[in-house]
Design a protein around this motif. Structure first.
Motif: not given
Length: 326
Positions: A95-103, A105-113
């Protein structure tokens, strides 16, 4: 005289590796991104515990003591920190990285950024929390948050080859060399990467994910070799490797099974397997004396062809990831 001659030959081979006559090319020197996540100053300023002082176990304990409202507030107010804390709950990090990356990286879940430098990212394909088997793919040179496609393609190919049963992490979580110049010929960036990789695996263990098989490509195998003695993994699989900074499996200090692959057209075979004065990465992991389990790769092509559909190497990788080989 013989000893002097061997030393001179080793020096010449190492110099050739760096100069480019044996497969190395020019590259730009990189500064390793390390330390606490972006936003740590504001996090600590808000009275929250120093991420570097908590460690992975402390991080897991800290989040376990929070109620859902507190967790959501931390995600909202400190996404760059929450998203990069190994040991924090997976869903909060996503959830935190979805806010940081704003989509981005497509459909992949972002575990670290981590946006610093060229950027670092860890992309998850599959359900990391529930999968019976987990794989982590560690890249070599030229991979970063802005150039993650080759790594993501490897991860996606491995997941497909397991029938979608294995959760696969494309881990671009360290500063990779650019090109194959001096950075790629030394262990400086790999040392920083090894620490980050070991902590990442500790974080997976802390949230109850399955112990991973770790697949290490090219310079990534140097990272894995240096991390091996403290890396929580059931398998270490290296391919297209210039060496692991060890002369044999015993020197890695790991209880993981160690596997190695190299196809006959891989240019890495032209790089001298020497280590002298900090240059080169030591023995060829596919050599008989190294002691790794050999993976067939005769039908793979080039330095990046190990995950190509239908290859013996990809079939073997999938079997290892799923625990189907002994």
């Amino acid at each position: 005289m013989r000893r002097t001659a061997r030393t001179l030959i080793t020096v010449a081979l190492a110099a050739a590796a760096v100069a480019g006559t044996a497969g190395w090319a020019s590259g730009d020197a990189q500064e390793a991104v390390t330390g606490a996540p972006v936003g740590t100053g504001a996090w600590v300023g808000a009275g929250l515990p120093d991420p570097e002082g908590m460690g992975v176990v402390g991080t897991a304990r800290f989040f376990a003591g929070l109620d859902p409202v507190q967790k959501k507030r931390l995600v909202r107010e400190h996404p760059a920190v929450v998203g990069n804390l190994d040991g924090a709950p997976l869903e909060l990090r996503y959830e935190a990285n979805a806010l940081a990356t704003k989509g981005a990286f497509g459909d992949a879940r972002v575990l670290a950024y981590d946006p610093r430098g060229r950027g670092q990212v860890a992309l998850v394909h599959g359900d990391l929390a529930r999968a019976a088997h987990v794989a982590v793919v560690v890249p070599g040179s030229d991979v970063d948050a802005g150039h993650v496609r080759p790594l993501a393609d490897m991860a996606a190919a491995l997941r497909r080859a397991t029938g979608g049963r294995t959760a696969v992490v494309a881990w671009a979580g360290y500063t990779t060399p650019v090109g194959v110049g001096l950075d790629a010929a030394t262990g400086r960036l790999a040392e920083a990467g090894a620490e980050r990789l070991a902590r990442f695996a500790d974080g997976l263990a802390a949230v109850g994910a399955a112990e991973p098989s770790v697949f290490c490509h090219s310079y990534g195998s140097v990272v894995c070799g240096l991390a091996a003695h403290e890396l929580k993994a059931k398998d270490l699989v290296v391919f297209g490797s210039p060496g692991m900074r060890a002369e044999n499996v015993a020197e890695l200090g790991t209880s993981a099974r160690v596997w190695a692959a190299k196809d006959p057209t891989d240019w890495i075979d032209r790089v001298p397997n020497v280590e002298f004065a900090g240059l080169g990465h030591g023995a060829d992991p596919t050599g008989p004396s190294f002691g790794a389990r050999r993976i067939p790769a005769e039908d793979a092509a080039g330095h990046g062809g190990y995950f190509a559909a239908g290859t013996s190497s990809l079939r073997a990788f999938a079997a290892i990831a799923e625990g189907d080989v002994r």
